[in-house]
Design an enzyme around this catalytic site. Structure first.
Site, PDB file in Angstrom:
ATOM      1  N   ASP A 216       0.834  -1.201   0.000  1.00  0.00           N
ATOM      2  CA  ASP A 216       0.000   0.000   0.000  1.00  0.00           C
ATOM      3  C   ASP A 216       0.875   1.260   0.000  1.00  0.00           C
ATOM      4  O   ASP A 216       1.848   1.349   0.747  1.00  0.00           O
ATOM      5  CB  ASP A 216      -0.847  -0.040   1.282  1.00  0.00           C
ATOM      6  CG  ASP A 216      -1.957   0.994   1.309  1.00  0.00           C
ATOM      7  OD1 ASP A 216      -2.886   0.884   0.504  1.00  0.00           O
ATOM      8  OD2 ASP A 216      -1.904   1.912   2.157  1.00  0.00           O
ATOM      9  N   GLU A 299       1.751  -0.548  -5.034  1.00  0.00           N
ATOM     10  CA  GLU A 299       0.747   0.466  -5.326  1.00  0.00           C
ATOM     11  C   GLU A 299       1.507   1.792  -5.304  1.00  0.00           C
ATOM     12  O   GLU A 299       1.759   2.360  -4.251  1.00  0.00           O
ATOM     13  CB  GLU A 299      -0.368   0.504  -4.279  1.00  0.00           C
ATOM     14  CG  GLU A 299      -1.459   1.491  -4.693  1.00  0.00           C
ATOM     15  CD  GLU A 299      -2.129   2.264  -3.561  1.00  0.00           C
ATOM     16  OE1 GLU A 299      -3.227   2.778  -3.779  1.00  0.00           O
ATOM     17  OE2 GLU A 299      -1.554   2.397  -2.470  1.00  0.00           O
TER      18      GLU A 299
HETATM   19  C1  GLC Z   1      -4.206   2.987  -0.636  1.00  0.00           C
HETATM   20  C2  GLC Z   1      -5.438   2.138  -0.518  1.00  0.00           C
HETATM   21  C3  GLC Z   1      -6.567   3.015  -0.076  1.00  0.00           C
HETATM   22  C4  GLC Z   1      -6.223   3.601   1.261  1.00  0.00           C
HETATM   23  C5  GLC Z   1      -4.900   4.348   1.214  1.00  0.00           C
HETATM   24  C6  GLC Z   1      -4.393   4.610   2.589  1.00  0.00           C
HETATM   25  O1  GLC Z   1      -4.304   3.923  -1.639  1.00  0.00           O
HETATM   26  O2  GLC Z   1      -5.680   1.470  -1.716  1.00  0.00           O
HETATM   27  O3  GLC Z   1      -7.777   2.321  -0.014  1.00  0.00           O
HETATM   28  O4  GLC Z   1      -7.228   4.489   1.674  1.00  0.00           O
HETATM   29  O5  GLC Z   1      -3.907   3.584   0.581  1.00  0.00           O
HETATM   30  O6  GLC Z   1      -3.977   3.423   3.210  1.00  0.00           O
END
Ligand code: GLC
Length: 580
Positions: A216, A299
């Site tokens: 994440d 991500e």
């Molecule tokens: C990422 C997740 C999202 C979350 C954010 C903070 O972007 O996909 O859902 O709110 O991180 O953890």
């Protein structure tokens, strides 16, 4: 040897645990529910699942606020349930990827509570980003950063040992940084304890048999030293909603790199993690075997693609999400460009390209593609907003998915897209749960529309989501006709289309092929050949133009995202797969 590793061409299905299947009837999905439904995914034909977080959490950001990285929230089950889920998935031939949230914890994590108790200057505070305030009495935040969800990225705490974090600037204490909600304090990744802790967390889950981690906010862990002011808003999830498309400038193209994103220092963290994962990879009698690699997927909302490629160099992560593809407008030229750039970026570091159209943070592509071409991607759609054209959106979504699944590389599916689910775009605002809605001052509706519980049986309470009528978000009435049981075996249904796409993709090894563009088509057509190692050729034509186009002579249709014209041509917003 690495050419054959499973993750180079895998199709990975994202389960959002609170919304996939509810085993106990409390209206929130859980691990028991997931385990019971896993055969559905084997039959769908995916290779792996990625589970959004199920760890103990106060659920301030639907579990992306983790209070304990080594356990399961009672809302979702127990560690034993997680073990059963893993074992069942493995028996079914499915790999399991967990969501790791290393940028921040919950404010209920024991380290953060200890930090509040211990006070300024303590080693406990040094695991997070506490700073004194600016201004006369330290009552101004340490810098001007804004939270991704809206509002300031700093919250002030009381001056003495209290666990009561407070947004009240008169409480006299230090401030802590949170790029997201105030209940998600950012870790200090310069602190070796933080690094050691996460390496241990990786081992904890690898020892239990998980096949990898989706990381994440992978581009956010390290902040530029000094935490200098940054005058631009903090758009994590892509577009600046206010900017006309022509004026959108990704962070990486701006004169200065944002001090909280994509800093050089993140890469050495992932190199260390890769070494840990590699140490778990079984080696078969012939040497290396890629069938059981444990993987890391980033991500990382960074641009351009060349910056993304830095996360997937061969000693770092295995994959990174391709958000450029997700954000591409429904225009043939844009699609050709993003495909070319993405493949080149992956090739430049020997990594597979990934493809994705939907996830739990964005408006589902069946709705997004029903907005006029050129619309900036909205951060949620609600009552009073321009509504997508549902029929057009679904038609384009099916064509887009058929295009995506024919591309070389690995692809991500988000739960429910195989049913053609639209976003819930008329949800009453008072049931919304995404912190984005209140934190943006009720400007951005947020992500609830994509997170509505799955419909499994059209004529059951909660459409078969669980044994009761409860669902943590209301399901739109349109979901009944889209339920799994209504689509299974129904010719032409979106579910049957996905099953066919996945079967043919596997049979023809499209994920492991290579792409060359087909000449002779108009600008409005995306047309290419995907060639397999044994030189079997699959042709793909996506028509975005107004006029139907003929398929190449001497080819046979393998499948198509919608009906062809009576004389066998490919109509508008349709993708067809062909063989010679
Ligand atoms: C990422 C997740 C999202 C979350 C954010 C903070 O972007 O996909 O859902 O709110 O991180 O953890």
């Amino acid at each position: 040897m690495t050419g054959s590793a499973w993750w180079r061409h895998a199709v990975i299905y994202q389960i959002y645990p609170r919304s996939w299947a509810d085993g106990d009837g409390d209206g929130i999905g859980d691990l028991l529910g997931i385990t019971a439904r896993l055969p559905y995914l084997r039959d769908l034909g995916v290779d792996a699942v990625w589970l959004s977080p199920f760890y103990p959490s106060p659920q301030a950001d639907a579990g992306y606020d983790v209070a304990d990285y080594r356990d399961v929230d009672p809302l979702f089950g127990t560690l034993a349930d997680a073990d059963t889920l893993l074992a069942t998935a493995h028996e079914l031939g499915l790999k399991v990827i967990l969501d790791l949230v290393p940028n921040h914890s919950s404010d209920e994590h024991e380290w953060f509570r200890a930090a509040l108790d211990a006070g300024p200057g303590s080693p406990e505070r040094a695991r997070y980003l506490f700073r004194d305030g600016r201004g006369h009495a330290g009552d101004l935040p340490p810098n001007n950063w804004k939270s991704v969800f809206g509002g300031p990225a700093w919250t002030r705490v009381r001056s003495t040992g209290s666990t009561d974090g407070s947004t009240d600037s008169s409480t006299g204490g230090q401030w802590y940084l949170h790029l997201f909600d105030a209940r998600q304090p950012d870790f200090n990744w310069d602190n070796p304890q933080v690094r050691a802790e996460f390496e241990d967390v990786l081992r904890f889950w690898l020892d239990r048999g998980v096949d990898g981690f989706r990381v994440d906010v992978a581009h956010g862990l390290v902040k530029e030293s000094g935490l200098a002011d940054w005058d631009e808003p903090l758009y994590l999830l892509g577009d600046d909603p206010g900017a006309p498309p022509a004026e959108k400038v990704p962070h990486a193209h701006r004169s200065r790199r944002a001090p909280m994103w994509d800093q050089k220092g993140v890469h050495e963290i992932y190199r260390a993690w890769r070494r840990i994962l590699s140490s778990y990879n079984p080696v078969d009698a012939d040497g290396y075997s890629g069938d059981n690699d444990r993987i890391l997927v980033a991500e990382a909302w960074v641009a351009p693609q060349a910056r993304v490629a830095r996360y997937v160099r061969d000693d770092e992560m295995h994959q990174a999400f391709n958000f450029d593809f997700l954000q591409t407008q429904w225009r043939a030229g844009d699609l050709r460009d993003v495909i070319t750039t993405s493949l080149a970026a992956g090739d430049s570091v020997g990594a597979p390209t990934t493809w994705v159209l939907s996830n739990h943070d964005v408006v589902r592509h069946a709705s997004r593609l029903g907005l006029p071409v050129g619309t900036t991607r909205p951060h949620g759609i609600g009552i009073g907003d321009p509504q997508p054209d549902a029929v057009l959106g679904l038609r384009r979504a099916r064509a887009a998915t058929a295009l995506m699944l024919s591309l070389p590389g690995s692809a991500y599916l988000y739960q429910g897209e195989e049913l053609g689910l639209p976003d819930s775009t008329d949800m009453p605002d008072d049931v919304r749960q995404d912190p984005t809605w209140p934190r943006s001052g009720h400007v951005e509706r947020g992500r609830d529309g994509a997170r509505v519980p799955m419909p499994w049986q059209g004529d059951q309470p909660s459409y078969g989501f669980g044994p009761s009528e409860k669902t943590w978000l209301p399901q739109p009435a349109s979901y009944a006709a889209l339920a799994v049981d209504r689509q299974l075996g129904a010719p032409g249904s979106t579910l049957e289309l996905y099953r066919a796409l996945l079967a043919v993709r596997r049979e023809r090894a499209l994920g492991a092929g290579s792409l060359s563009w087909l000449a002779g088509y108009s600008e409005d057509v995306v047309a290419f050949v995907n060639t397999k190692a044994n030189s079997e050729r699959s042709l793909v034509v996506t028509n975005l133009g107004a006029e139907p186009v003929a398929v190449p002579t001497g080819t046979t249709v393998l499948l198509s995202s919608g009906p062809l014209t009576p004389d066998g041509r490919v109509p508008t917003d349709t993708t067809v797969w062909l063989t010679e």
